[in-house]
Design a protein around this motif. Structure first.
Motif, PDB file in Angstrom:
ATOM      1  N   MET A 189      13.927 -39.563 -12.496  1.00 45.83           N
ATOM      2  CA  MET A 189      14.920 -40.360 -11.803  1.00 45.83           C
ATOM      3  C   MET A 189      16.285 -39.666 -11.843  1.00 45.83           C
ATOM      4  O   MET A 189      16.958 -39.528 -10.829  1.00 45.83           O
ATOM      5  CB  MET A 189      15.013 -41.729 -12.466  1.00 45.83           C
ATOM      6  N   PHE A 190      16.681 -39.236 -13.051  1.00 46.10           N
ATOM      7  CA  PHE A 190      17.946 -38.501 -13.168  1.00 46.10           C
ATOM      8  C   PHE A 190      17.923 -37.280 -12.253  1.00 46.10           C
ATOM      9  O   PHE A 190      18.881 -36.982 -11.548  1.00 46.10           O
ATOM     10  CB  PHE A 190      18.181 -38.035 -14.612  1.00 46.10           C
ATOM     11  N   MET A 232      12.104 -41.411 -16.516  1.00 46.22           N
ATOM     12  CA  MET A 232      13.565 -41.415 -16.558  1.00 46.22           C
ATOM     13  C   MET A 232      14.132 -40.049 -16.146  1.00 46.22           C
ATOM     14  O   MET A 232      15.107 -39.966 -15.408  1.00 46.22           O
ATOM     15  CB  MET A 232      13.985 -41.723 -18.001  1.00 46.22           C
ATOM     16  N   GLY A 247      31.095 -32.801 -12.157  1.00 42.79           N
ATOM     17  CA  GLY A 247      30.111 -32.410 -11.164  1.00 42.79           C
ATOM     18  C   GLY A 247      30.620 -32.640  -9.753  1.00 42.79           C
ATOM     19  O   GLY A 247      29.827 -32.884  -8.850  1.00 42.79           O
ATOM     20  N   MET A 293      18.542 -38.275  -8.671  1.00 40.50           N
ATOM     21  CA  MET A 293      19.829 -38.867  -8.328  1.00 40.50           C
ATOM     22  C   MET A 293      20.965 -37.863  -8.377  1.00 40.50           C
ATOM     23  O   MET A 293      21.998 -38.066  -7.768  1.00 40.50           O
ATOM     24  CB  MET A 293      20.114 -40.034  -9.278  1.00 40.50           C
ATOM     25  N   MET A 294      20.767 -36.779  -9.120  1.00 43.62           N
ATOM     26  CA  MET A 294      21.873 -35.835  -9.285  1.00 43.62           C
ATOM     27  C   MET A 294      21.704 -34.659  -8.327  1.00 43.62           C
ATOM     28  O   MET A 294      20.590 -34.277  -7.992  1.00 43.62           O
ATOM     29  CB  MET A 294      21.927 -35.367 -10.731  1.00 43.62           C
ATOM     30  N   PHE A 317      27.224 -32.145 -19.309  1.00 42.52           N
ATOM     31  CA  PHE A 317      27.117 -33.353 -18.486  1.00 42.52           C
ATOM     32  C   PHE A 317      26.957 -32.998 -17.000  1.00 42.52           C
ATOM     33  O   PHE A 317      26.147 -32.153 -16.663  1.00 42.52           O
ATOM     34  CB  PHE A 317      28.308 -34.292 -18.734  1.00 42.52           C
ATOM     35  N   TRP A 318      27.766 -33.594 -16.132  1.00 41.68           N
ATOM     36  CA  TRP A 318      27.564 -33.449 -14.677  1.00 41.68           C
ATOM     37  C   TRP A 318      27.809 -32.019 -14.219  1.00 41.68           C
ATOM     38  O   TRP A 318      27.345 -31.621 -13.149  1.00 41.68           O
ATOM     39  CB  TRP A 318      28.459 -34.436 -13.934  1.00 41.68           C
ATOM     40  N   LEU A 327      19.388 -35.146 -20.206  1.00 43.80           N
ATOM     41  CA  LEU A 327      19.107 -35.403 -18.795  1.00 43.80           C
ATOM     42  C   LEU A 327      17.728 -34.900 -18.389  1.00 43.80           C
ATOM     43  O   LEU A 327      17.286 -35.106 -17.262  1.00 43.80           O
ATOM     44  CB  LEU A 327      20.198 -34.790 -17.906  1.00 43.80           C
TER      45      LEU A 327
END
Lengths: 158, 158, 158
Positions: A63-64, A60, A13, A67-68, A41-42, A126
């Motif tokens: 939050m993910f 959760m 990412g 943050m991403m 993933f990223w 995610l």
């Protein structure tokens, strides 16, 4: 004659790595390869819409989601990120050299019929919802990736 | 019978990853593969001469030039870099085990006729001048990479 | 008809990347590929037993042994590691989604007859002893990797 095939697993990412992936992918499509980018993933963040979308999420997942980075233009660099200065510097230079930003490279990929796939397992883990992902993306698993890759001429993990 | 072919996109500028790339490349050449290493982004630093070269540069290009390592022996590690202690430790151990430093692996690659390519786009973006790059390197773009890779037996992105 | 072949060089020692490697490997084995994972550098840590083993080591080897994670479940993430919080968060979510932890993916790989190889050169450099490595692992060099990879359908460097 059968078409040549390029597949990329985009795990990273980071802005610079996503850029490398999309430059190779667009190049391969221009040379008439059948191209698939499997985002996991990223790398999935490259396919996010750049604005927040109203969807139901667990704590959760929220939050993910926060943050991403929302889309490639908000990503950092894998090196010389310098607290966010690095991406700005690189983008300034890219502009001066008339190099496309990654968001344009993704648009170009879609125009060239590159198959953009989001890894369903990571999407679930995610907590991404389909509404948060840009249009024209397929959702699939590792089996679909392997079916493409096993006949691939160029298979990369980025 | 046609020669087998190995191509590596060397994107990374970490000492350990550059080492892995050159060990695989030299191994493949020893097994009579035709080998190409396409250096892009931070991987380009592996091809820099280790002393400063007098060339005309913009302010930004000078800054990039200073911040990035001149040649492989000045690179850090991707893990356990420990503010520069990591590379020293690894190199001490490599010496004890008679393992070649990366700069020697690059020399060996040239002796084995491995094609070393510098990505023209990155060269332009980061403002490198040909005088700063070691001898025996070709400058080319993603099209040249793909032409090699589409017939490759082993294609890696490192 | 000959079996399809997948090879992975596992260089990385990040939990998320090791997970990606083993998911692809197990997927390929399920689709009847012959699969090899060649563990080198930090990827070797995935093959370490999770308890300290009494073996004779030099000072440097002891230090490396202590600083590096014993087995996959002690690894960090390549992104959002957040001082160790990241792996815990990811593992909690994985549990909720009934996703296997990496240690189970490695067990599954062994059951599926995936060839797990430890890079002898890295084993020597980092001072690992055979007693510290989980059972069922072969020790070999880059030549063995290339022999597998040159006939591989899918070759990845992770």
């Amino acid at each position: 004659m059968e078409k040549k095939k390029t597949t990329i697993v985009l795990f990273s990412g980071d802005y610079d790595k996503v850029m490398a992936a999309y430059i190779i992918a667009n190049g391969a499509a221009a040379y008439d390869h059948e191209v698939t980018i499997f985002h996991t993933f990223w790398g999935l963040n490259a396919l996010r819409k750049d604005e927040p979308i109203q969807v139901k999420k667990t704590f959760m997942e929220k939050m993910f989601g926060k943050m991403m980075p929302r889309g490639p233009e908000k990503m950092g660099l894998s090196k010389m990120n310098m607290a966010g200065m690095g991406p700005k510097m690189i983008k300034d230079i890219m502009k001066k050299h008339n190099t496309m930003p990654v968001s344009d490279l993704i648009e170009m990929a879609k125009e060239q019929d590159i198959k953009l796939v989001a890894c369903q397992m990571t999407v679930d883990l995610l907590g991404f919802k389909q509404e948060e992902i840009i249009d024209g993306v397929e959702f699939a698993g590792v089996a679909a990736y392997l079916a493409d890759a096993e006949d691939g001429n160029v298979n990369l993990f980025i």
